[in-house]
Design an enzyme around this catalytic site. Sequence first.
Site, PDB file in Angstrom:
ATOM      1  N   ASP A   1      -3.273   4.485  -2.484  1.00 12.19           N
ATOM      2  CA  ASP A   1      -4.427   4.887  -1.688  1.00 12.19           C
ATOM      3  C   ASP A   1      -5.076   6.154  -2.251  1.00 12.19           C
ATOM      4  O   ASP A   1      -4.367   7.079  -2.683  1.00 12.19           O
ATOM      5  CB  ASP A   1      -3.913   5.157  -0.253  1.00 12.19           C
ATOM      6  CG  ASP A   1      -5.013   5.392   0.738  1.00 12.19           C
ATOM      7  OD1 ASP A   1      -5.859   4.504   0.898  1.00 12.19           O
ATOM      8  OD2 ASP A   1      -5.029   6.478   1.357  1.00 12.19           O
TER       9      ASP A   1
ATOM     10  N   HIS B   1     -11.092  -3.614   3.478  1.00 18.06           N
ATOM     11  CA  HIS B   1     -11.055  -3.202   4.885  1.00 18.06           C
ATOM     12  C   HIS B   1     -11.891  -1.946   5.123  1.00 18.06           C
ATOM     13  O   HIS B   1     -11.880  -1.411   6.227  1.00 18.06           O
ATOM     14  CB  HIS B   1      -9.596  -2.950   5.286  1.00 18.06           C
ATOM     15  CG  HIS B   1      -8.982  -1.835   4.494  1.00 18.06           C
ATOM     16  ND1 HIS B   1      -8.756  -1.920   3.130  1.00 18.06           N
ATOM     17  CD2 HIS B   1      -8.580  -0.599   4.849  1.00 18.06           C
ATOM     18  CE1 HIS B   1      -8.248  -0.793   2.698  1.00 18.06           C
ATOM     19  NE2 HIS B   1      -8.125   0.026   3.721  1.00 18.06           N
ATOM     20  N   ASP B   2     -12.560  -1.463   4.082  1.00 18.23           N
ATOM     21  CA  ASP B   2     -13.393  -0.267   4.223  1.00 18.23           C
ATOM     22  C   ASP B   2     -14.876  -0.562   4.049  1.00 18.23           C
ATOM     23  O   ASP B   2     -15.687   0.366   4.127  1.00 18.23           O
ATOM     24  CB  ASP B   2     -12.988   0.777   3.164  1.00 18.23           C
ATOM     25  CG  ASP B   2     -11.597   1.335   3.388  1.00 18.23           C
ATOM     26  OD1 ASP B   2     -11.190   1.466   4.550  1.00 18.23           O
ATOM     27  OD2 ASP B   2     -10.914   1.635   2.388  1.00 18.23           O
TER      28      ASP B   2
ATOM     29  N   GLU C   1      -6.647   3.102  -5.908  1.00 15.69           N
ATOM     30  CA  GLU C   1      -7.951   3.011  -5.244  1.00 15.69           C
ATOM     31  C   GLU C   1      -8.844   4.171  -5.657  1.00 15.69           C
ATOM     32  O   GLU C   1      -8.514   5.334  -5.428  1.00 15.69           O
ATOM     33  CB  GLU C   1      -7.782   3.049  -3.716  1.00 15.69           C
ATOM     34  CG  GLU C   1      -9.080   2.792  -2.995  1.00 15.69           C
ATOM     35  CD  GLU C   1      -9.299   3.649  -1.758  1.00 15.69           C
ATOM     36  OE1 GLU C   1     -10.355   3.501  -1.131  1.00 15.69           O
ATOM     37  OE2 GLU C   1      -8.436   4.480  -1.426  1.00 15.69           O
TER      38      GLU C   1
ATOM     39  N   ASP D   1       0.859  -1.176   0.000  1.00 16.69           N
ATOM     40  CA  ASP D   1       0.000   0.000   0.000  1.00 16.69           C
ATOM     41  C   ASP D   1       0.896   1.227   0.000  1.00 16.69           C
ATOM     42  O   ASP D   1       1.844   1.318   0.791  1.00 16.69           O
ATOM     43  CB  ASP D   1      -0.846  -0.011   1.288  1.00 16.69           C
ATOM     44  CG  ASP D   1      -2.271   0.407   1.051  1.00 16.69           C
ATOM     45  OD1 ASP D   1      -2.462   1.496   0.496  1.00 16.69           O
ATOM     46  OD2 ASP D   1      -3.179  -0.338   1.444  1.00 16.69           O
TER      47      ASP D   1
HETATM   48  C1  NOJ Z   1      -8.540   4.608   1.805  1.00 20.46           C
HETATM   49  C2  NOJ Z   1      -8.176   3.487   2.724  1.00 20.46           C
HETATM   50  O1  NOJ Z   1      -8.564   2.288   2.136  1.00 20.46           O
HETATM   51  C3  NOJ Z   1      -8.862   3.777   4.037  1.00 20.46           C
HETATM   52  O2  NOJ Z   1      -8.770   2.691   4.922  1.00 20.46           O
HETATM   53  C4  NOJ Z   1      -8.252   5.022   4.630  1.00 20.46           C
HETATM   54  O3  NOJ Z   1      -8.966   5.376   5.796  1.00 20.46           O
HETATM   55  C5  NOJ Z   1      -8.327   6.190   3.641  1.00 20.46           C
HETATM   56  N1  NOJ Z   1      -7.956   5.813   2.315  1.00 20.46           N
HETATM   57  C6  NOJ Z   1      -7.404   7.299   4.052  1.00 20.46           C
HETATM   58  O4  NOJ Z   1      -6.080   6.945   3.791  1.00 20.46           O
END
Ligand code: NOJ
Length: 536
Positions: free
Chosen positions: A205, A335-336, A273, A103
């Site tokens: 990210d 994870h989100d 992402e 990441d």
């Molecule tokens: C996306 C990540 O997947 C998430 O977990 C994070 O909180 C935010 N970006 C900020 O970096």
Amino acid sequence: MSDRERHEWWQTAVVYQIYPRSFRDTTGNGVGDLRGVIEEMDYLSDTLGVDAFWLSPFYPSPMADFGYDVSDYRDVHPLFGDLSTFDRLVARAHEAGLKVIIDFVPNHTSDQHPWFIESRSSREDPRRDWYVWRDPKPDGSPPNNWLSVFGGSAWELDDRTGQCYLHSFLKEQPELDWRNPAVRAALKEVMRFWLDRQVDGFRIDTVLFLMKDPAERDNPPNVGGPRHLHKPLGAYDAQVHEHDQGHPDVHQVFREVRAVLKEYEPPRMASGEMHVFDWTEWGSYYGADLDELNMPTNFGLLEAPWTAMGVRRVVDGVEAAVPPGAWPNYVLGSHDDPRLATRLGEHGSRQAAVLLLTLRGSPTLYYGDELGMREAEIPPERRQDPWSLTEPELGRDGCRTPMQWSPDPGAGFTLADEPWLPVGGDHAARNVRSQLRDPDSHLNLYRRLLALRRGSAALRTGSYQPLDDVPPDCFAFERSRGAERVLVAVNFSPEPLSVDVPGFAGRVAVSTHRKSEGCELEGALRLLPHEAVVVL
Ligand code: NOJ
């Protein structure tokens, strides 16, 4: 020429996402670590049979956002190990034939990063313009209406210098200014640091946030606009994010990122992402000359109504938008997001496994989804995610609980009495050890699908052709390469279905309902309620 020669590794690889805090704790402190990943390498390469893994952040960090607030881009947080553990991890992965994706969090640092400490020290500091500092409005209000994803304004007034800094996430995550060439150069050096350590690629990210409207105009309100299917709207969704992300200048950034990757052999990759559901825009991030992101991540299936038409619409949209020579990808959990098996239920998550591993494109599989792990209930006093403080219904802890290796009290994840997040309540049934013994388990369905995919050039790299003449509750498509034809069909209804497949004869190789496996068919296929099959 084999498909492996004609396709780059990331186009044929199944990627497994590891959230290091939650994968395997080898020190007994309740937090997963890199040695845990090393010790479970055989699980990844042999038991499961994936080709690559992506490690969520393991860098030094105050952990305000669990590692997405990086305070040193060139080291490993002591909780996870050190650089030599990381080097061992990469070497061990490569020995096992696995690629390593890490990441990369270039949009913001931690407020404890030395760059930000310097930047905030005075208006004259040489690093002042590494971050986005602006005067408040004369009435003291923030410079514009931009919001933080986690709630509230995206601007924080810093009393010491009387200016506000931008943070699209927590105030502990100040935004770097990617329009500053010195910032770009520094972050590219960070990429080289890890590429020199032999990582195979990056998951970048929040990649669209890197370029914003240079005039910093207010965002318009979101009236009747985007909604999420599987989670409630947050305060952030009150706006259409027209000006605070995705400015067209981001294409140039992506070209520069790709140029850094091209300095290296063997080939390295970057996925970015993004949550873009306008497929034309999404497809544009591969680059007009395919010189931008190797793969803009595709969360379309996470937002698709789980019906034959809902899923087909996403797949056909993606297929139409992927530029010639580029390669699609699919994500079904992260994870989100709330856990796949909780969003879609038992049947839906088994259908999702079949789709993820048979659609044309590179799949990313989130740790634990291969077990059908459910979203865990986290008692308020055990909540960790900062988002759960501002908007509890959007908290992400429930999908980040420890990997369930065994039915033991610590789920085989830890020997600590209290892991950093509680072990999921379903771990007695949904764990690797128990599921390996059960031929009908989620895990064994994934293993059969992964093995099938490995042996099938049509599934890895073949063409995609949807079948139009099927009942409305069925989504079916053919993947083919050379003489090899594979039929995939999913019955989204609770009733059995019959599907005509004129001219197709074969045998059910994998089904969500194992008793169908081995059945021969010719010209017509009978699907059980909720069944998804792969026929060769
Ligand atoms: C996306 C990540 O997947 C998430 O977990 C994070 O909180 C935010 N970006 C900020 O970096």
